[in-house]
Design a protein around this motif. Sequence first.
Motif, PDB file in Angstrom:
ATOM      1  N   LEU A  32      55.069  -8.452  25.362  1.00 58.91           N
ATOM      2  CA  LEU A  32      55.967  -9.311  24.593  1.00 58.91           C
ATOM      3  C   LEU A  32      56.820 -10.163  25.526  1.00 58.91           C
ATOM      4  O   LEU A  32      56.965 -11.373  25.341  1.00 58.91           O
ATOM      5  CB  LEU A  32      56.861  -8.445  23.703  1.00 58.91           C
ATOM      6  N   ARG A  33      57.371  -9.500  26.554  1.00 58.23           N
ATOM      7  CA  ARG A  33      58.212 -10.233  27.504  1.00 58.23           C
ATOM      8  C   ARG A  33      57.425 -11.368  28.156  1.00 58.23           C
ATOM      9  O   ARG A  33      57.928 -12.473  28.322  1.00 58.23           O
ATOM     10  CB  ARG A  33      58.754  -9.288  28.581  1.00 58.23           C
ATOM     11  N   LYS A  34      56.158 -11.067  28.510  1.00 53.99           N
ATOM     12  CA  LYS A  34      55.344 -12.119  29.124  1.00 53.99           C
ATOM     13  C   LYS A  34      55.074 -13.234  28.120  1.00 53.99           C
ATOM     14  O   LYS A  34      55.148 -14.407  28.440  1.00 53.99           O
ATOM     15  CB  LYS A  34      54.009 -11.548  29.619  1.00 53.99           C
ATOM     16  N   ALA A  35      54.747 -12.844  26.857  1.00 54.99           N
ATOM     17  CA  ALA A  35      54.394 -13.835  25.851  1.00 54.99           C
ATOM     18  C   ALA A  35      55.548 -14.796  25.588  1.00 54.99           C
ATOM     19  O   ALA A  35      55.333 -15.983  25.396  1.00 54.99           O
ATOM     20  CB  ALA A  35      53.972 -13.152  24.557  1.00 54.99           C
ATOM     21  N   VAL A  36      56.782 -14.274  25.583  1.00 59.19           N
ATOM     22  CA  VAL A  36      57.899 -15.181  25.316  1.00 59.19           C
ATOM     23  C   VAL A  36      58.319 -15.922  26.577  1.00 59.19           C
ATOM     24  O   VAL A  36      59.331 -16.619  26.577  1.00 59.19           O
ATOM     25  CB  VAL A  36      59.128 -14.472  24.691  1.00 59.19           C
ATOM     26  N   GLY A  37      57.555 -15.766  27.656  1.00 62.07           N
ATOM     27  CA  GLY A  37      57.743 -16.658  28.792  1.00 62.07           C
ATOM     28  C   GLY A  37      58.598 -16.126  29.927  1.00 62.07           C
ATOM     29  O   GLY A  37      59.101 -16.897  30.728  1.00 62.07           O
ATOM     30  N   ILE A  38      58.776 -14.785  29.987  1.00 60.52           N
ATOM     31  CA  ILE A  38      59.520 -14.250  31.128  1.00 60.52           C
ATOM     32  C   ILE A  38      58.558 -14.085  32.301  1.00 60.52           C
ATOM     33  O   ILE A  38      57.448 -13.591  32.146  1.00 60.52           O
ATOM     34  CB  ILE A  38      60.195 -12.915  30.751  1.00 60.52           C
ATOM     35  N   LYS A  39      58.990 -14.521  33.483  1.00 63.15           N
ATOM     36  CA  LYS A  39      58.107 -14.500  34.642  1.00 63.15           C
ATOM     37  C   LYS A  39      57.824 -13.080  35.098  1.00 63.15           C
ATOM     38  O   LYS A  39      58.670 -12.193  35.017  1.00 63.15           O
ATOM     39  CB  LYS A  39      58.741 -15.289  35.797  1.00 63.15           C
ATOM     40  N   LYS A  40      56.596 -12.907  35.609  1.00 63.64           N
ATOM     41  CA  LYS A  40      56.123 -11.597  36.074  1.00 63.64           C
ATOM     42  C   LYS A  40      57.088 -10.960  37.070  1.00 63.64           C
ATOM     43  O   LYS A  40      57.396  -9.778  36.994  1.00 63.64           O
ATOM     44  CB  LYS A  40      54.752 -11.797  36.731  1.00 63.64           C
TER      45      LYS A  40
ATOM     46  N   TYR B  82      60.252 -11.225  37.385  1.00 62.08           N
ATOM     47  CA  TYR B  82      61.457 -10.678  36.767  1.00 62.08           C
ATOM     48  C   TYR B  82      61.147  -9.374  36.037  1.00 62.08           C
ATOM     49  O   TYR B  82      61.950  -8.442  36.035  1.00 62.08           O
ATOM     50  CB  TYR B  82      62.071 -11.687  35.794  1.00 62.08           C
TER      51      TYR B  82
ATOM     52  N   LEU C  70      49.898  -6.714  24.831  1.00 66.50           N
ATOM     53  CA  LEU C  70      50.423  -6.535  23.475  1.00 66.50           C
ATOM     54  C   LEU C  70      49.524  -5.649  22.626  1.00 66.50           C
ATOM     55  O   LEU C  70      49.981  -4.951  21.739  1.00 66.50           O
ATOM     56  CB  LEU C  70      50.557  -7.899  22.788  1.00 66.50           C
ATOM     57  N   ARG C  71      48.222  -5.696  22.891  1.00 62.68           N
ATOM     58  CA  ARG C  71      47.283  -4.912  22.076  1.00 62.68           C
ATOM     59  C   ARG C  71      47.055  -3.526  22.643  1.00 62.68           C
ATOM     60  O   ARG C  71      46.301  -2.742  22.094  1.00 62.68           O
ATOM     61  CB  ARG C  71      45.927  -5.637  22.036  1.00 62.68           C
TER      62      ARG C  71
ATOM     63  N   SER D  55      54.021 -19.076  32.101  1.00 62.69           N
ATOM     64  CA  SER D  55      55.188 -18.392  31.540  1.00 62.69           C
ATOM     65  C   SER D  55      56.272 -19.399  31.188  1.00 62.69           C
ATOM     66  O   SER D  55      56.841 -19.379  30.098  1.00 62.69           O
ATOM     67  CB  SER D  55      55.751 -17.386  32.547  1.00 62.69           C
TER      68      SER D  55
ATOM     69  N   ARG E 112      55.295 -21.351  28.164  1.00 61.22           N
ATOM     70  CA  ARG E 112      55.434 -20.578  26.919  1.00 61.22           C
ATOM     71  C   ARG E 112      56.891 -20.507  26.514  1.00 61.22           C
ATOM     72  O   ARG E 112      57.229 -20.606  25.340  1.00 61.22           O
ATOM     73  CB  ARG E 112      54.884 -19.154  27.110  1.00 61.22           C
TER      74      ARG E 112
ATOM     75  N   PRO F  46      49.144 -11.437  28.608  1.00 60.19           N
ATOM     76  CA  PRO F  46      50.104 -10.992  27.595  1.00 60.19           C
ATOM     77  C   PRO F  46      49.422 -10.401  26.362  1.00 60.19           C
ATOM     78  O   PRO F  46      49.893  -9.413  25.803  1.00 60.19           O
ATOM     79  CB  PRO F  46      50.857 -12.267  27.236  1.00 60.19           C
ATOM     80  N   MET F  47      48.291 -11.021  25.944  1.00 58.71           N
ATOM     81  CA  MET F  47      47.636 -10.520  24.731  1.00 58.71           C
ATOM     82  C   MET F  47      47.062  -9.122  24.939  1.00 58.71           C
ATOM     83  O   MET F  47      47.183  -8.264  24.083  1.00 58.71           O
ATOM     84  CB  MET F  47      46.518 -11.476  24.281  1.00 58.71           C
TER      85      MET F  47
ATOM     86  N   GLU G  85      55.853  -3.745  25.367  1.00 65.39           N
ATOM     87  CA  GLU G  85      57.103  -4.454  25.622  1.00 65.39           C
ATOM     88  C   GLU G  85      56.903  -5.500  26.718  1.00 65.39           C
ATOM     89  O   GLU G  85      57.399  -6.631  26.623  1.00 65.39           O
ATOM     90  CB  GLU G  85      58.171  -3.434  26.049  1.00 65.39           C
TER      91      GLU G  85
END
Lengths: 238, 406
Positions: B315-323, B325, B403-404, A88, A91, B399-400, B312
């Motif tokens: 997306l949050r995970k993909a942009v690097g927000i920690k689990k 949080y 997202l799907r 994370s 990324r 994350p993928m 959502e």
Amino acid sequence: MCAFVARYHTMIECKNLSKIYQSGDMQTVALNDVSFSIEKGEFVAIIGPSGSGKSTLMHILGALDSPTKGEYFLDGQEVSKLDDDELSQLRRDKIGFVFQAFNLLPRTTVLRNVMLPLLYSDTTDQQREDRAKACLAYAGMEESKFLNLSNQLSGGQMQRVAIARSLINNPAIILADEPTGNLDTKTSQVVMKAFQELNQKGHTIVLITHEQEIAAFAERVISIRDGIIESDIKNTKK
Amino acid sequence: MIITDILKETSWSLSANKVRSGLTILGIVIGIASVITMVAIGQGAQASIASSIQSIGSNLIIVRPGAQKSGGVSSGAGSSATLTNDDASAIKNEIANIAAVAPEDSKRAQVTAKGTNTNTQIVGTVADYAVVRSIVMESGTFVTENAVKANAKVAVLGATTRDDLFGAGSDPVGKIIRIKNVDFDVIGVTVAKGGSGFTNPDDSIYIPITSSQHFITGNTFVSTISVAASDQSSMADVQNNISDLLLKRHNISDPEQADFSLTNQADIIATASSITGTFTILLSSIAGISLLVGGIGIMNMMLTTVTERTREIGLRKAVGIKKAYINMQFLAEAVALTFFGGFLGVVLGWGASLLVSKLVPSLTTQVSMSSVLLAFGVSTAVGIVFGFYPARRAANLSPMEALRYE
């Protein structure tokens, strides 16, 4: 604020990457011993039909998935050994994503969407807003639209917002997964031009697509089929 | 930074999705309000029925003198003279959980008023008798403590006796009646009660027990002592304690030889407790069904938002927000929704209960703390579990995949 100094060094290095999916007794080899590297400032398109393994490759490059075998270095850091939270972090700091489906938060302002990756980071509200505005302007978004809700935008505008979001942490690479898949031809051209501009400003861009015309915007095209690299060609037109 | 970010994200997310938040809160409000209102109505009904039973006198214990035995010949219960005023005072002073004690010395006698006469039951008793027998005055007062102390020659007429002596509906307070050649001032008339068993409380005259013993019967004994226990649940204890006390006072060691007997209205008690039991079951089912319905409503609202929320989260995970949080934010959202909805639900349920009381005056609803806590507890638990659990599961997806998610 979002630009960085171009300095040539290896951004992505893949050594013998393999990805094998196991379901029951069936083994599916999605990637088979793939090795390549991408230098800083390159604009690379990875092209291949569906089922070729390009999505798997993109997930690994994006630190969304880890390879079964092999090593992957991003900006000098070995990624294949990281745990969930470290991924994370990686990324957030090193990768900017642009998705086919835009993936903006619905019913949310443009500005807030761009600020999303800065959540829980050590920045003040003012810093976040300033950076988001700078990145939006950089991605070619008119300032009058900054407070519009994401669902009030056209497809092209949405993708610009997504590009601005991908730039917010000044990432090492921008990873675009079929960024024009949901756009008409004319808007696609505009968005691809935007990527070209970003590349000219020094950003490293990896583009995943199955369309030859879209791949033509890149300066290097890696085509992949059945989990192996079929060809790796510098685009001579550029 | 992290705490304020989570709080800001939560409040923004809830206010940005007003319809979704509103419907979720509505589900919680309805769930909680319906439990509180239904239980309040049920408990009101239970209390009103319990008080009706109370007024028949289900807490009543009657002490009678025992059968007099002489050489194996029994002359029947109530024939002996073994109970005294002092026994009555001892019961009142020494036994716990007693509401009132009324000794009684009664005898039938001829009564005359101006030109009319009748034969009726003369009941010598004390002020507590009105409490024990649930006597309500139509006019004037009942026999008072002072009248008992002073051997006062005062009389309270039953409604039927009043009709016989002075004519239906008249108010004889202040007039004089003559019982066994002694003049008594009429000080009150009781409200007609209807018959109860073999004695008719409406066809009676109540006078102070001291006056009765002095002028009418000449007894030093009392014919019965009526004891009202403070509540139905202490009946058995009170009855045992009275028995022990009287055995001790009468120096009898073998309970078999007791010179008195105790009776209570066992059938009324049995009926009362079976009604209470039925009501308890009814109330529990109402609460249970309301909780179930409310809980399922809350669960549905929470689960239907999962699809959108899963993307959502991806997306949050993909942009690097920690689990961690992401989990915290969704937990905070579920807590905020359920507590806000829960609070509104309690207010609404309380209001609805008061409204029912207003509209149906015969039904006094009672909002109980336990139903409020139960409704609030279960609804918030369901809300938090079904708000948080799917989000946690989504945050554990790659994350993928998230997202799907379709």
